[in-house]
Design an enzyme around this catalytic site. Structure first.
Site, PDB file in Angstrom:
ATOM      1  N   ALA A 155       0.810  -1.214   0.000  1.00 29.44           N
ATOM      2  CA  ALA A 155       0.000   0.000   0.000  1.00 29.44           C
ATOM      3  C   ALA A 155       0.851   1.275   0.000  1.00 29.44           C
ATOM      4  CB  ALA A 155      -0.953   0.001   1.197  1.00 29.44           C
ATOM      5  N   THR A 156       2.045   1.218   0.566  1.00 28.48           N
ATOM      6  CA  THR A 156       2.898   2.408   0.538  1.00 28.48           C
ATOM      7  C   THR A 156       3.217   2.790  -0.899  1.00 28.48           C
ATOM      8  OG1 THR A 156       3.865   2.139   2.729  1.00 28.48           O
ATOM      9  CG2 THR A 156       5.222   3.265   1.098  1.00 28.48           C
ATOM     10  N   ASN A 160      -5.419   3.449  10.507  1.00 23.60           N
ATOM     11  CA  ASN A 160      -4.544   2.363  10.960  1.00 23.60           C
ATOM     12  C   ASN A 160      -4.229   2.420  12.451  1.00 23.60           C
ATOM     13  OD1 ASN A 160      -3.089   4.757  10.063  1.00 23.60           O
ATOM     14  ND2 ASN A 160      -1.242   3.647  10.581  1.00 23.60           N
ATOM     15  N   THR A 177       9.613  -7.046 -13.172  1.00 20.52           N
ATOM     16  CA  THR A 177       9.061  -8.390 -13.335  1.00 20.52           C
ATOM     17  C   THR A 177       8.027  -8.682 -12.248  1.00 20.52           C
ATOM     18  OG1 THR A 177      11.130  -9.153 -14.296  1.00 20.52           O
ATOM     19  CG2 THR A 177       9.653 -10.844 -13.413  1.00 20.52           C
ATOM     20  N   CYS A 237       8.398   6.606  20.750  1.00 20.67           N
ATOM     21  CA  CYS A 237       9.343   6.911  21.822  1.00 20.67           C
ATOM     22  C   CYS A 237      10.730   6.365  21.560  1.00 20.67           C
ATOM     23  CB  CYS A 237       8.813   6.348  23.134  1.00 20.67           C
ATOM     24  SG  CYS A 237       8.378   4.626  22.982  1.00 20.67           S
TER      25      CYS A 237
END
Lengths: 384, 131
Positions: A72-73, A152, A240, A325
């Site tokens: 998806a990125t 998300n 490919t 963090c």
């Protein structure tokens, strides 16, 4: 034994998916390059096209509208950058939400560097981007709106149908990041009036490293490729095609389509049991809309506790922290800050995400671990 | 995230954690805040110029909690003036603390110094100090 409650990050590969991928990797008939014109190539291509049809069926699309990507990125990059560049002559303004995935926001940043203007909409305190807010942000030069169907971090579900209608009325393309929605929410690209839609296999029990972009043949037809090279995927995504990966995603999509209703019917009571258990403690707050959220995600903020210690106290559970963090300069979750959470509550957040393998016993144990860990760390903390 | 065994040990079973109870004057030193990434409260009871009892409470990451636990263990029974002589770099080395987290130990150092300052304000002259 770790209890895996991080399905929003990655789902375990379904055995049927793994079996199909193993077959693709070992079957002598499927080893050719699927772009090759000889018989062996045709055999591989046949399976690739079968998988394309299976992914298309999951979202109500035609097979020819699916382009393979690495996930998806990449799909988000291709949709935003590819569509915006191709339509630059019509306008150079995009609308998105500040709560979007980093791959959408980073693509918007890149477009801004190239001279495009981007409006990043806030959410309301429940995480909703109201269609009226989207409508108000549209300008005569707006060419694209990009919003995720399911957030998300919080699992909040946007009203894509209403936003699709208003975008269509205004002649603006709508891109939807549906990585978290696939297999959890009903997706029909025609009914929702979506023009571009991103998917990742590893969010729906498929392998990592493969995804897809739906490109409507009616409204978009093509986007400008981001990568250059061969002519695969109609020139939109050269390289490919990974036969075994797309076969895996095809099986995962078929399973997701068939199991979505059953999976969600099982997960909602488990998620609610988890919430009921953790919210017995004072100072535990639900992040996001209480009803409009996907079946698999529960995001809570915990008052009086530092996020990294909370995550470590819960290390029997594989969960994600709302706290960024890892570095001294890291900021608390921007998505939770948009909901109006204080920096302290935004950094003390935990995302539980459930999946097909999650059991009621695991949820009960997760509650026990959470309550014990929170109480221990609160006893350690100085008075506020 | 994985932590060194010493940090794991002190995070899981911190020494000297909690409020200091019992009779006698309790000295307090506090530093930091959640906005600064850590909030540390040190309480101590000084007896004849030495740290008779010491306890901490901390809001912070596992490194912070482990540092408070280890430092208070070392300080217990020692001379009171040692409260003001914590060496953050040495403690960081012992814990294997990443450089970007050194600020957490500076907050602990401030809390210990404030505790010592609390004691100083109650003493006409520090024990062992020449008039």
């Amino acid at each position: 034994m770790t209890i895996y409650l991080d399905h929003a990050a990655a789902t375990p590969v379904d055995r049927a998916v793994a079996a199909a991928m193993c077959e693709a990797l070992t079957d002598p008939q499927l080893q050719a390059n699927p772009a090759a014109t000889h018989a062996a190539g045709e055999a591989a291509r046949g399976r690739v096209e079968q998988a394309r049809a299976e992914v298309a069926a999951l979202i109500g699309a035609a097979a020819g509208e699916i382009v393979w990507t690495s996930g998806a990125t990449e799909s988000n990059n291709l949709a935003l950058i590819g569509a915006a560049r191709l339509r630059a002559g019509r306008g150079r303004h995009l609308v998105t939400a500040a709560s979007e995935h980093a791959s959408v926001l980073a693509a918007c940043d890149e477009l801004e560097r190239q001279g495009f203007a981007v409006t990043r909409l806030p959410t309301d305190p429940m995480g909703i981007v109201e269609p009226a807010v989207v409508a108000a942000a549209l300008r005569p030069d707006t060419t694209l709106v990009s919003l995720m169907q399911v957030n998300n971090e919080t699992g909040v579900v946007q009203d894509i149908a209403a936003i699709g209608t208003l975008c269509r009325e205004r002649g603006v393309l709508l891109h939807v990041d549906a990585a978290q929605a696939a297999g959890r929410e009903a997706i029909d690209v025609r009914a929702l009036q979506v023009d571009l839609l991103s998917l990742s296999a590893h969010k729906m029990y498929g392998p990592k490293g493969i995804g897809a972009l739906f490109i409507s043949r009616e409204t978009v037809r093509r986007v400008e490729p981001v990568l250059v090279g061969g002519g695969q995927e109609r020139g939109l995504r050269p390289g490919t095609v990974a036969t075994h990966q797309v076969i895996g995603m095809g099986v995962a999509a078929r399973l997701a389509a068939g199991r979505r209703v059953e999976d969600c019917a099982r997960l909602v009571p488990l998620r609610e049991a988890l919430w009921a258990g953790v919210s017995r403690l004072p100072g535990v707050f639900l992040n996001g809309h209480p009803q409009r959220r996907a079946c698999h995600i529960l995001n809570v903020s915990v008052a009086g506790i530092e996020g990294e210690s909370l995550l470590h106290a819960l290390r029997e559970l594989a969960v994600s922290s709302g706290a960024a963090c890892a570095a001294e300069s890291a900021e608390p979750s921007a998505v939770l800050r948009l909901l109006g959470r204080s920096p302290e509550l935004a950094q003390g957040a935990i995302r539980f995400s459930l999946g097909r393998v999650t059991t009621a016993v695991e949820v009960a144990r997760a509650v026990e671990v959470f309550v014990t860990g929170v109480e221990r760390l609160r006893r350690l903390a100085p008075p506020a | 995230m994985r932590y060194p065994p010493l940090v794991e040990q002190h995070f899981e079973r911190p020494c000297n954690a909690g409020p200091l109870a019992g009779p006698g004057q309790v000295l307090r030193g506090e530093a930091g805040s959640p906005a600064e990434g850590a909030h540390v409260l040190i309480e101590a009871r000084i007896e004849a110029g030495r740290v008779g009892e010491i306890a901490f409470r901390a809001w912070g990451c596992p490194w912070t909690i482990a540092a408070c636990s280890l430092a208070t263990t070392r300080l217990r029974g020692g001379e009171a003036a040692a409260l003001g002589r914590l060496d953050p770099a040495a403690l960081a080395g012992e814990l294997g603390l990443p450089a970007e987290r050194l600020g957490r130990l500076l907050i602990l150092q401030d809390a210990l110094r404030n505790c010592l300052a609390d004691w100083d304000t109650t003493q006409p002259t520090r024990v062992g100090q020449a008039d």
